[in-house]
Scaffold this motif. Sequence first.
Motif: not given
Length: 324
Positions: A62, A72, A76-78, A126, A128, A131, A280
């Motif tokens: 994070r 950023v 945020r989690r990456v 980095c 995404r 979730d 991605e």
Amino acid sequence: MVLERPGSPLVEADRSEPEPGPGQLLLDVAACGVCRTDLHLLDGEVDVPRLPIVPGHQIVGRVIKAGPGAGVHPGRRVGVPWLGWTCGSCRFCLSGRENLCVRARFTGRDIHGGYAERSVADVRYCLRLPDELDDVDAAPLLCGGLIGYRALRFAGDAERLGLYGFGAAAHLIAQVAVWQGREVFAFTRAGDEDGQAFARSLGAAWAGASGEAPPEPLDAAIVFAPVGALVLDALRACDRGGTVICAGIHMSDLPPIPYADLWQERSVRSVANLTRRDGEEFLGLAPQVPVRSQVTRYPLEAANEALDDLRHGRFEGAAVLEIA
């Protein structure tokens, strides 16, 4: 945990907290996958231009702080994969092949990696994360999942797919292949009945020892194990027009390949690194399947134990370091 020189175990070291530069993120590391590439670095089979180096290239963390221009927000989690930086200006970068960048830098080899409480990463690399996945489950997707997905893309529309070496990458990509409606044929070490049962539990139509002939000829095969002799086994298991994809960063030398085994438009190719597009696409696809990691957890200070267990095949699926 630091690699000081190839051929030696990792050592614990205290490092000052890094500061993110322009376009970089400082991460609070939550988990980091343990990969066979880490073993290749440890054993000197893959060149390590920077020593000492913190290994680890399947980082889930994070954001603590963003450097100038990174844009950023903290929290945020990456995910940070193997490919950690590219020049953006060579002919490979300019033609959509950043994985072949001539000046590329790799996480855990050229850039300090995730076997640590803190890490700095280029914001461009980095990714995404879904979730739906917790930190530990997400980590193996960042190398085994991504390189497996790139290899699967190179298999085209193969209906019968062979996977040689059923470890971290294969157990993830088998789930995708089955979900896509392919028949999966898993090949393990001779006598590895647990590994074969594991493959069947994930939907493999057949599982057996490397060197055995599958019940049907393959349209494509992906070789994950770093054993060159398996390429010839895979080639001989393929039907006319079949493709063998070598998915590792290092492999022992290939044996001589008789032309008769290559004829009828069979082919052999390698996979190198990954692109952001791979990341991605795969991370977008993973929740749909859904892809689930079989994980053995280790604390950071047990990194050497995790690497040794990986070397000797003492667990199914993937290993992940949990960072307290």
